[in-house]
Scaffold this motif. Structure first.
Motif, PDB file in Angstrom:
ATOM      1  N   ALA A  59       0.912  -1.562  -0.078  1.00 47.84           N
ATOM      2  CA  ALA A  59      -0.289  -0.113  -0.022  1.00 47.84           C
ATOM      3  C   ALA A  59       0.697   1.264  -0.162  1.00 47.84           C
ATOM      4  O   ALA A  59       1.010   2.070  -0.416  1.00 47.84           O
ATOM      5  CB  ALA A  59      -1.229  -0.263   0.928  1.00 47.84           C
ATOM      6  N   ASN A  60       2.126   1.387   0.861  1.00 45.14           N
ATOM      7  CA  ASN A  60       2.914   2.020   0.461  1.00 45.14           C
ATOM      8  C   ASN A  60       3.575   2.790  -0.402  1.00 45.14           C
ATOM      9  O   ASN A  60       4.521   4.123  -0.689  1.00 45.14           O
ATOM     10  CB  ASN A  60       4.057   1.826   1.549  1.00 45.14           C
ATOM     11  N   CYS A  61       3.446   1.845  -1.445  1.00 51.23           N
ATOM     12  CA  CYS A  61       3.693   1.826  -3.246  1.00 51.23           C
ATOM     13  C   CYS A  61       2.616   3.043  -3.575  1.00 51.23           C
ATOM     14  O   CYS A  61       4.049   3.664  -4.656  1.00 51.23           O
ATOM     15  CB  CYS A  61       4.393   0.517  -3.263  1.00 51.23           C
ATOM     16  N   VAL A  62       1.598   2.820  -3.484  1.00 47.59           N
ATOM     17  CA  VAL A  62       0.936   3.897  -4.335  1.00 47.59           C
ATOM     18  C   VAL A  62       1.194   5.113  -3.770  1.00 47.59           C
ATOM     19  O   VAL A  62       1.099   6.119  -4.849  1.00 47.59           O
ATOM     20  CB  VAL A  62      -0.555   3.713  -3.974  1.00 47.59           C
ATOM     21  N   GLN A 103      -5.846   5.659 -15.893  1.00 40.75           N
ATOM     22  CA  GLN A 103      -5.833   5.395 -15.991  1.00 40.75           C
ATOM     23  C   GLN A 103      -5.273   4.464 -14.340  1.00 40.75           C
ATOM     24  O   GLN A 103      -5.212   3.602 -13.878  1.00 40.75           O
ATOM     25  CB  GLN A 103      -5.054   4.322 -16.853  1.00 40.75           C
ATOM     26  N   ALA A 104      -3.817   5.397 -14.185  1.00 38.03           N
ATOM     27  CA  ALA A 104      -3.109   4.951 -13.438  1.00 38.03           C
ATOM     28  C   ALA A 104      -3.446   5.666 -12.044  1.00 38.03           C
ATOM     29  O   ALA A 104      -3.206   4.327 -11.472  1.00 38.03           O
ATOM     30  CB  ALA A 104      -1.338   6.051 -13.407  1.00 38.03           C
ATOM     31  N   HIS A 105      -4.058   6.183 -12.311  1.00 36.94           N
ATOM     32  CA  HIS A 105      -4.976   6.813 -10.855  1.00 36.94           C
ATOM     33  C   HIS A 105      -5.743   5.176 -10.404  1.00 36.94           C
ATOM     34  O   HIS A 105      -6.209   4.989  -9.115  1.00 36.94           O
ATOM     35  CB  HIS A 105      -5.345   7.572 -10.477  1.00 36.94           C
ATOM     36  N   ALA A 106      -6.432   5.060 -11.302  1.00 35.68           N
ATOM     37  CA  ALA A 106      -7.431   3.714 -11.497  1.00 35.68           C
ATOM     38  C   ALA A 106      -6.828   2.346 -11.003  1.00 35.68           C
ATOM     39  O   ALA A 106      -7.601   2.011  -9.398  1.00 35.68           O
ATOM     40  CB  ALA A 106      -8.106   3.764 -12.274  1.00 35.68           C
ATOM     41  N   ALA A 107      -6.199   2.282 -11.418  1.00 41.72           N
ATOM     42  CA  ALA A 107      -4.857   1.389 -11.321  1.00 41.72           C
ATOM     43  C   ALA A 107      -4.910   1.377  -9.156  1.00 41.72           C
ATOM     44  O   ALA A 107      -4.683   0.239  -8.637  1.00 41.72           O
ATOM     45  CB  ALA A 107      -3.717   0.620 -11.911  1.00 41.72           C
ATOM     46  N   LEU A 108      -3.832   2.584  -9.230  1.00 40.39           N
ATOM     47  CA  LEU A 108      -2.769   2.662  -7.611  1.00 40.39           C
ATOM     48  C   LEU A 108      -4.615   2.583  -6.748  1.00 40.39           C
ATOM     49  O   LEU A 108      -3.933   1.891  -5.917  1.00 40.39           O
ATOM     50  CB  LEU A 108      -2.565   4.026  -7.825  1.00 40.39           C
ATOM     51  N   ASP A 109      -5.820   3.131  -7.527  1.00 46.31           N
ATOM     52  CA  ASP A 109      -6.686   2.466  -6.054  1.00 46.31           C
ATOM     53  C   ASP A 109      -7.452   1.755  -6.223  1.00 46.31           C
ATOM     54  O   ASP A 109      -7.526   1.138  -4.767  1.00 46.31           O
ATOM     55  CB  ASP A 109      -7.590   3.593  -6.645  1.00 46.31           C
ATOM     56  N   ARG A 110      -7.147   0.732  -6.992  1.00 46.84           N
ATOM     57  CA  ARG A 110      -7.429  -0.854  -7.092  1.00 46.84           C
ATOM     58  C   ARG A 110      -6.660  -1.711  -5.694  1.00 46.84           C
ATOM     59  O   ARG A 110      -6.902  -2.348  -4.923  1.00 46.84           O
ATOM     60  CB  ARG A 110      -7.902  -1.176  -8.027  1.00 46.84           C
ATOM     61  N   VAL A 111      -5.736  -1.213  -6.285  1.00 49.12           N
ATOM     62  CA  VAL A 111      -4.579  -1.805  -4.892  1.00 49.12           C
ATOM     63  C   VAL A 111      -4.439  -1.102  -3.277  1.00 49.12           C
ATOM     64  O   VAL A 111      -4.150  -1.990  -2.703  1.00 49.12           O
ATOM     65  CB  VAL A 111      -3.017  -1.328  -5.766  1.00 49.12           C
ATOM     66  N   THR A 112      -4.888   0.547  -3.346  1.00 49.61           N
ATOM     67  CA  THR A 112      -4.748   0.629  -1.929  1.00 49.61           C
ATOM     68  C   THR A 112      -6.169  -0.565  -1.310  1.00 49.61           C
ATOM     69  O   THR A 112      -6.165  -0.854  -0.209  1.00 49.61           O
ATOM     70  CB  THR A 112      -5.522   1.780  -2.377  1.00 49.61           C
ATOM     71  N   GLN A 148      -6.142   7.049   4.960  1.00 48.69           N
ATOM     72  CA  GLN A 148      -6.904   7.551   5.037  1.00 48.69           C
ATOM     73  C   GLN A 148      -8.398   6.950   4.576  1.00 48.69           C
ATOM     74  O   GLN A 148      -9.732   6.631   4.932  1.00 48.69           O
ATOM     75  CB  GLN A 148      -6.673   8.926   4.930  1.00 48.69           C
ATOM     76  N   VAL A 149      -8.033   5.994   3.538  1.00 54.06           N
ATOM     77  CA  VAL A 149      -8.648   5.368   2.352  1.00 54.06           C
ATOM     78  C   VAL A 149      -9.282   4.007   3.566  1.00 54.06           C
ATOM     79  O   VAL A 149     -10.739   4.482   3.553  1.00 54.06           O
ATOM     80  CB  VAL A 149      -8.152   4.894   1.164  1.00 54.06           C
ATOM     81  N   LEU A 150      -8.339   3.153   4.430  1.00 53.04           N
ATOM     82  CA  LEU A 150      -8.418   2.344   4.829  1.00 53.04           C
ATOM     83  C   LEU A 150      -9.485   3.007   6.560  1.00 53.04           C
ATOM     84  O   LEU A 150     -10.811   1.744   5.966  1.00 53.04           O
ATOM     85  CB  LEU A 150      -7.357   1.864   5.247  1.00 53.04           C
ATOM     86  N   VAL A 151      -9.271   4.250   6.503  1.00 47.88           N
ATOM     87  CA  VAL A 151      -9.442   3.784   7.818  1.00 47.88           C
ATOM     88  C   VAL A 151     -11.519   4.830   7.565  1.00 47.88           C
ATOM     89  O   VAL A 151     -11.976   4.615   7.577  1.00 47.88           O
ATOM     90  CB  VAL A 151      -8.983   5.353   8.616  1.00 47.88           C
ATOM     91  N   SER A 152     -11.488   5.246   6.892  1.00 45.50           N
ATOM     92  CA  SER A 152     -13.033   5.610   5.695  1.00 45.50           C
ATOM     93  C   SER A 152     -13.632   4.776   5.790  1.00 45.50           C
ATOM     94  O   SER A 152     -15.334   4.111   6.018  1.00 45.50           O
ATOM     95  CB  SER A 152     -12.809   6.648   4.316  1.00 45.50           C
ATOM     96  N   GLU A 153     -13.455   3.693   5.240  1.00 44.31           N
ATOM     97  CA  GLU A 153     -14.085   2.102   4.580  1.00 44.31           C
ATOM     98  C   GLU A 153     -14.405   1.374   5.590  1.00 44.31           C
ATOM     99  O   GLU A 153     -15.139   1.041   6.334  1.00 44.31           O
ATOM    100  CB  GLU A 153     -13.320   1.604   3.588  1.00 44.31           C
TER     101      GLU A 153
END
Length: 250
Positions: A46-49, A73-82, A139-144
């Protein structure tokens, strides 16, 4: 040059076979006979994102109109990794939380805080394991996490698990909901959730318990269903909208 490099980055993250995104997903899925990766590895992935995201932004900012689509496209792929890393990190937590959620909205819940206290302790302990996580994926993880905890918290109430046959019983449930709503709000404030609007769902459910006017009740349930679409407001087989998922109401 920057546009070409952005294309190479997108290929690495998303288009290549297999791509970085797909490799991360496969690694985290782990076949049944292979031990699941530990939390430290998921956090490292996750820290690679954030560095990849910052690099894609720098490449896209050179002003080429054609760069917008590969940047997206790059951001969408990184969002999926997160999201994949977050799901992996929270999977064991929700397995541990499940029996405690199962004890909520029952008669014993009205007299004992043990189940709710256990939920708060487990979530707090889990949050401490996230300290090595970069602020962006954290932040993404805590919100979810915030969203899922609240859904699991209100689910038993909406399933009609607790019977309130009198105004006095409703008042007791409302008081407990109010106290636990406050604790949940304080918990996710400490965790710096980026979704504070979620904290209103339990207080609004609490208000439903004391409403007597049918028209006002129907309007409020409709508003809740609109504002919180992830929550199933009327249990299957429940006819009409009186109190959401709790019956009889007396």
């Amino acid at each position: 040059m920057a546009h070409s490099l952005l294309g190479v980055l997108v290929a690495f993250l998303h288009s290549a076979v297999p791509s970085f995104q797909r490799k991360v997903e496969r690694f985290l899925e782990a076949p049944g006979d292979v031990p699941a990766p530990d939390a430290a590895r998921a956090i490292a992935l996750a820290n690679c994102v954030p560095p990849f995201r910052a690099f894609s932004e720098r490449l896209a900012q050179f002003g080429h109109a054609e760069s917008e689509e590969p940047r997206r496209q790059a951001h969408a792929a990184l969002d999926r990794v997160t999201r994949a890393c977050g799901h992996h990190l929270t999977r064991r937590l929700f397995e541990d939380l499940k029996p405690h959620f199962g004890k909520l909205m029952k008669r014993k819940w009205l007299t004992s805080p043990d189940a709710f206290d256990a939920i708060v302790i487990l979530v707090t302990g889990f949050a401490q394991t996230l300290q090595p996580l970069h602020p962006e994926p954290r932040q993404v993880l805590v919100s979810e996490l915030h969203r899922r905890v609240l859904i699991e918290y209100v689910r038993p109430l909406l399933q009609g698990r607790l019977v309130c046959a009198s105004a006095k019983a409703r008042a007791r449930v409302a008081a407990r909901l109010g106290d636990e709503a406050r604790q949940l709000r304080e918990l996710f404030t400490r965790l710096e959730s980026a979704s504070p609007w979620l904290d209103s769902v339990v207080p609004r459910l609490r208000e439903l318990l004391v409403l007597e006017d049918t028209a006002a009740l129907q309007m409020e349930v409709g508003a809740l269903a609109r504002d919180f679409p992830d929550v199933r407001w009327v249990p299957r087989g429940h006819r009409g909208v009186t109190k959401p998922g709790v019956a009889p109401w007396g």
